[in-house]
Scaffold this motif. Sequence first.
Motif, PDB file in Angstrom:
ATOM      1  N   LEU A 191       0.865  -1.178   0.000  1.00  0.00           N
ATOM      2  CA  LEU A 191       0.000   0.000   0.000  1.00  0.00           C
ATOM      3  C   LEU A 191       0.899   1.225   0.000  1.00  0.00           C
ATOM      4  CD1 LEU A 191      -2.753   1.378   0.268  1.00  0.00           C
ATOM      5  CD2 LEU A 191      -2.610   1.021   2.751  1.00  0.00           C
ATOM      6  N   ALA A 232      -6.891   7.561   2.498  1.00  0.00           N
ATOM      7  CA  ALA A 232      -6.246   6.459   3.208  1.00  0.00           C
ATOM      8  C   ALA A 232      -7.222   5.303   3.411  1.00  0.00           C
ATOM      9  CB  ALA A 232      -5.708   6.941   4.546  1.00  0.00           C
ATOM     10  N   ALA A 236      -6.958   1.623   1.754  1.00  0.00           N
ATOM     11  CA  ALA A 236      -6.863   0.487   2.671  1.00  0.00           C
ATOM     12  C   ALA A 236      -7.964  -0.526   2.408  1.00  0.00           C
ATOM     13  CB  ALA A 236      -6.923   0.984   4.113  1.00  0.00           C
ATOM     14  N   LEU A 240      -7.479  -4.489   1.303  1.00  0.00           N
ATOM     15  CA  LEU A 240      -8.001  -5.581   2.133  1.00  0.00           C
ATOM     16  C   LEU A 240      -9.037  -6.414   1.388  1.00  0.00           C
ATOM     17  CD1 LEU A 240      -8.276  -3.992   5.698  1.00  0.00           C
ATOM     18  CD2 LEU A 240      -6.518  -5.524   4.789  1.00  0.00           C
ATOM     19  N   VAL A 249       3.645  -0.976   3.976  1.00  0.00           N
ATOM     20  CA  VAL A 249       3.140   0.381   3.750  1.00  0.00           C
ATOM     21  C   VAL A 249       4.311   1.364   3.824  1.00  0.00           C
ATOM     22  CG1 VAL A 249       1.351   2.034   4.405  1.00  0.00           C
ATOM     23  CG2 VAL A 249       1.077  -0.381   5.005  1.00  0.00           C
ATOM     24  N   LEU A 254      -0.514   6.121   5.701  1.00  0.00           N
ATOM     25  CA  LEU A 254      -1.532   5.188   5.228  1.00  0.00           C
ATOM     26  C   LEU A 254      -1.764   4.047   6.209  1.00  0.00           C
ATOM     27  CD1 LEU A 254      -0.644   4.913   1.434  1.00  0.00           C
ATOM     28  CD2 LEU A 254      -2.652   6.005   2.451  1.00  0.00           C
ATOM     29  N   ALA A 255      -0.787   3.790   7.091  1.00  0.00           N
ATOM     30  CA  ALA A 255      -0.928   2.679   8.028  1.00  0.00           C
ATOM     31  C   ALA A 255      -2.093   2.902   8.988  1.00  0.00           C
ATOM     32  CB  ALA A 255       0.373   2.475   8.803  1.00  0.00           C
ATOM     33  N   LEU A 258      -5.150   1.847   7.312  1.00  0.00           N
ATOM     34  CA  LEU A 258      -5.175   0.398   7.186  1.00  0.00           C
ATOM     35  C   LEU A 258      -5.598  -0.264   8.490  1.00  0.00           C
ATOM     36  CD1 LEU A 258      -4.524  -2.156   5.505  1.00  0.00           C
ATOM     37  CD2 LEU A 258      -2.183  -1.993   6.374  1.00  0.00           C
ATOM     38  N   VAL A 275       1.709  -6.339   9.382  1.00  0.00           N
ATOM     39  CA  VAL A 275       1.852  -4.992   8.834  1.00  0.00           C
ATOM     40  C   VAL A 275       3.252  -4.459   9.144  1.00  0.00           C
ATOM     41  CG1 VAL A 275       1.018  -2.603   8.901  1.00  0.00           C
ATOM     42  CG2 VAL A 275      -0.613  -4.497   9.079  1.00  0.00           C
TER      43      VAL A 275
END
Length: 337
Positions: A191, A232, A236, A240, A249, A254-255, A258, A275
């Motif tokens: 991502l 974001a 995400a 998914l 990532v 962006l995390a 997510l 992650v």
Amino acid sequence: MASQPRPRIRDVAEVAGVSATTVSHVLNGKGRVDAATRARVTAAAERLGYRPNSNAKGLRSGRADTIGLLLPVGADLKQAHHVLAVEFYLTLAMNTVEAAFEHDQALLQLPPLRGLDDLRRFSVDGGIVVDPLPLDNRVAMFDELGVPVVTIGRDVARAEDPWWVAADSASSTAMVLDHLAEAGARSIAMLSVDIGWSWFADAQQTYREWTADKGIEPILVLARPDKLETSAVSAAAEILDHRPDAVYVPPQWLASGLLRVARERGVDVPGDLLVAVGVDSHLARTSDPPLTAVDLDPAATARQAVDLLIHRIEEGEPAGPRLIPTTLHPRASSLRA
């Protein structure tokens, strides 16, 4: 009649028959140089008309003794953090200042440059441009004025340019992917963000090559670089939907999206989804769970950039590019019980 180019340190060095470093030491009163060599360098400088500026003390370099720093396009520290991390840029800027001071240089953080006149207003001997876009206009301005410039991150459209310093994105990406695979992941997604910086371009290229080599179907989703929460969350959700068991990532902002979408869908991190992020930060360390992250070593990057710029100003011969090693910090987000 066109004016003659101003003599530079390497010109004095050639006439005196010594290295540019020796000339620099003599002109700046540094180092241990014997009296005969010092006299020869001083005479060569006088012969070439290598004169100090009005603010210098004694026989100095004749320069402004100032280098300029330009952060990413449109990115003061409040705006830049969404792509990497405000902590990264603060550390980078602080260490650039310290490294400049160690070279007896002042550091000037330049405002956004709209044209050549904006750059002409500032008396700088060289510049450091952070995260250039392809064919970055800021780099072109320095080149057009004949002012030495070094970039942190390479300009991906100037493959022949050796004057850059960057964290080793390709190696760090492979390191993260290997880590996730060793932790049991079999479907690893990426991502990232749709922006032309070399850090992200190299990460994406390495991801494609790594998945092809492992026979894994690539799942690559690029978000808009606007830091809108909707961007974001949307990116995400899209990643998914592919049901990966691990996601890398590179841009840390962006995390958060997510993790939010994963919680809403009942996807446990790290139980169901591993992650890792590409930039270590306070946010990564204090996230729930703490995020496995790559330390880009902005301190070393800053110091190498200043060193390379000083080399270009004083000697001119290429001494780059310079890749900065990175370190992976495994944390709970990628470590299953």
